[in-house]
Design a protein around this motif. Structure first.
Motif, short mmCIF file in Angstrom:
data_model
loop_
_atom_site.label_atom_id
_atom_site.label_comp_id
_atom_site.label_asym_id
_atom_site.label_seq_id
_atom_site.Cartn_x
_atom_site.Cartn_y
_atom_site.Cartn_z
N ALA A 252 -10.38 -11.63 -11.96
CA ALA A 252 -10.81 -13.02 -11.91
C ALA A 252 -9.63 -13.98 -11.94
CB ALA A 252 -11.76 -13.32 -13.07
N MET A 253 -8.44 -13.48 -12.23
CA MET A 253 -7.23 -14.30 -12.26
C MET A 253 -6.70 -14.51 -10.84
SD MET A 253 -5.30 -12.31 -15.39
CE MET A 253 -3.75 -13.16 -15.05
N PRO A 254 -5.97 -15.61 -10.61
CA PRO A 254 -5.32 -15.78 -9.30
C PRO A 254 -4.39 -14.60 -9.01
CG PRO A 254 -5.21 -17.80 -10.58
CD PRO A 254 -5.69 -16.73 -11.52
N HIS A 255 -4.42 -14.11 -7.79
CA HIS A 255 -3.58 -12.98 -7.46
C HIS A 255 -3.30 -12.92 -5.96
CE1 HIS A 255 -7.76 -11.50 -7.12
NE2 HIS A 255 -7.31 -10.78 -6.10
N GLY A 256 -2.19 -12.29 -5.63
CA GLY A 256 -1.88 -11.99 -4.25
C GLY A 256 -2.08 -10.50 -4.01
N TRP A 257 -1.72 -10.04 -2.81
CA TRP A 257 -1.85 -8.62 -2.48
C TRP A 257 -0.53 -8.10 -1.96
CZ3 TRP A 257 -6.12 -5.76 -3.62
CH2 TRP A 257 -7.27 -6.47 -3.97
N ARG A 258 -0.04 -7.03 -2.59
CA ARG A 258 1.23 -6.43 -2.21
C ARG A 258 1.01 -5.10 -1.49
NH1 ARG A 258 5.89 -8.62 -4.18
NH2 ARG A 258 5.59 -10.25 -5.76
N LEU A 259 1.95 -4.80 -0.62
CA LEU A 259 1.94 -3.54 0.12
C LEU A 259 2.70 -2.48 -0.67
CD1 LEU A 259 1.29 -2.10 2.86
CD2 LEU A 259 3.56 -2.87 3.63
N ASP A 260 2.06 -1.37 -0.94
CA ASP A 260 2.73 -0.25 -1.59
C ASP A 260 3.67 0.35 -0.55
OD1 ASP A 260 3.45 2.30 -2.59
OD2 ASP A 260 1.65 2.37 -3.84
N MET A 261 4.92 -0.04 -0.61
CA MET A 261 5.86 0.26 0.47
C MET A 261 6.14 1.75 0.60
SD MET A 261 7.38 -1.34 2.89
CE MET A 261 7.65 -3.06 2.44
N ALA A 262 6.24 2.45 -0.50
CA ALA A 262 6.53 3.88 -0.43
C ALA A 262 5.39 4.62 0.27
CB ALA A 262 6.77 4.44 -1.82
N ARG A 263 4.17 4.30 -0.07
CA ARG A 263 3.03 4.96 0.58
C ARG A 263 2.94 4.57 2.04
NH1 ARG A 263 -2.08 3.38 -1.63
NH2 ARG A 263 -2.91 5.09 -0.36
N ALA A 264 3.22 3.30 2.34
CA ALA A 264 3.15 2.82 3.73
C ALA A 264 4.19 3.51 4.59
CB ALA A 264 3.33 1.31 3.77
N ALA A 265 5.43 3.58 4.08
CA ALA A 265 6.50 4.22 4.84
C ALA A 265 6.25 5.72 4.99
CB ALA A 265 7.85 3.98 4.16
N GLY A 266 5.64 6.32 3.99
CA GLY A 266 5.29 7.73 4.10
C GLY A 266 4.25 7.98 5.17
N ARG A 267 3.38 7.03 5.39
CA ARG A 267 2.34 7.18 6.41
C ARG A 267 2.92 7.10 7.81
NH1 ARG A 267 -3.13 3.80 5.80
NH2 ARG A 267 -3.21 5.26 4.04
N THR A 268 3.89 6.20 8.03
CA THR A 268 4.41 6.00 9.38
C THR A 268 5.53 6.97 9.75
OG1 THR A 268 6.11 4.40 8.70
CG2 THR A 268 3.90 3.54 9.21
N GLY A 269 6.29 7.42 8.76
CA GLY A 269 7.48 8.20 9.07
C GLY A 269 8.60 7.30 9.55
#
Length: 288
Positions: free
Chosen positions: A141-158
């Motif tokens: 319920a608090m103000p928040h943004g959304w971050r990209l889990d970079m390690a998981r993202a980079a692992g997906r793309t190679g």
């Protein structure tokens, strides 16, 4: 190493200013170079107003931008506004949902937690990534943004790469940027997400921008791979420096094009001088 580049075609470039202040010489250099690259190849030059920062964008600055570009003698083939494209950003965010996590940190909390050696880039330490599901649910319920889990993202793309006109083939290193914000508390999309989605949606084949954005391309290349978007060719030009050796910036009071225009200077002559890398007294190009 994947580096999907667009097929040979007539170039499509863009100039994408934010209406948060007046344009300066650095903006003029980017606009002229993007315009000329498109025209030299018989392509299209697009003007995109990046106006989704609701706290800082001002309609009056849009009018000034248009007048400044006309004064420089630059003609665009299409005018668009990011505020008309919010559905595209929402759709992209939805596609990345399993790689995102909410971030509740304030700017002050983030600044207090960051540290880096002199000259190095400090990255977000992943504070909210480590929250338990229960703690995360309790804060939603608090103000928040959304971050990209970079390690998981980079692992997906190679491994990935991209091509720059000066640096050649560049191996993408998105991990160096940490978990970047893709949706801010005060805006529907971050610069990284919006510019990546917009360039693809508008068919931009060549991105012309300053060297200060070179490192951001590592993140953009990752997002292109995650969203199955084409990768443009990149042209990062040297920055214009002031007498103090610092790059020009709105927040540092860089001389505005509007002031030069209103002072009776010849905008087309200025554009021609920029084409020859000739700058007004007191300014110089930084290193390539």
């Amino acid at each position: 190493m994947s580096g999907a580049h667009p097929p040979a075609t007539r170039p499509v470039t863009r100039f994408a200013p934010s209406p948060t202040g007046r344009l300066h010489l650095g903006h003029a250099l980017s606009a002229v170079r993007a315009h000329d690259l498109a025209r030299a190849g018989g392509g299209r030059f697009l003007l995109r107003i990046e106006d989704i920062d609701g706290t800082r964008s001002r309609p009056e600055h849009v009018d000034t931008i248009l007048r400044d570009l006309e004064w420089l003698g630059l003609e665009w083939d299409d005018l668009s506004f990011q505020s008309d494209r919010l559905d595209l950003y929402a759709a992209a965010q939805a596609r990345l949902a399993d790689l995102l996590y909410p971030c509740f940190c304030t700017r002050a909390e983030i600044a207090a937690s960051l540290s880096a050696p002199h000259g190095a880039v400090a990255v977000y330490p992943g504070t909210c990534r480590h929250l338990s599901p229960e703690a995360r649910a309790a804060r939603m319920a608090m103000p928040h943004g959304w971050r990209l889990d970079m390690a998981r993202a980079a692992g997906r793309t190679g491994p990935l790469s991209w091509q720059d006109d000066r640096a050649g083939i560049v191996a993408a290193d998105p991990l160096a940027h940490g978990d970047v914000i893709l949706a801010r508390k005060d805006a529907p999309a971050s610069y990284h997400l919006a510019v990546t989605v917009d360039d693809a949606a508008q068919g931009v084949t060549h991105v012309v921008r300053g060297l200060d954005l070179f490192d951001a391309t590592h993140v953009h290349r990752l997002l292109q791979a995650l969203l199955d978007l084409p990768t443009p060719l990149y042209h990062h030009h040297p920055l214009i420096l002031g007498a103090d050796g610092q790059r020009l910036a709105k927040r540092h009071g860089a001389p505005a094009l509007a002031a030069m225009r209103e002072g009776g200077e010849d905008g087309r002559a200025l554009a021609d001088a920029l084409r020859r890398n000739m700058l007004p007294a007191g300014f110089r190009l930084g290193e390539a």
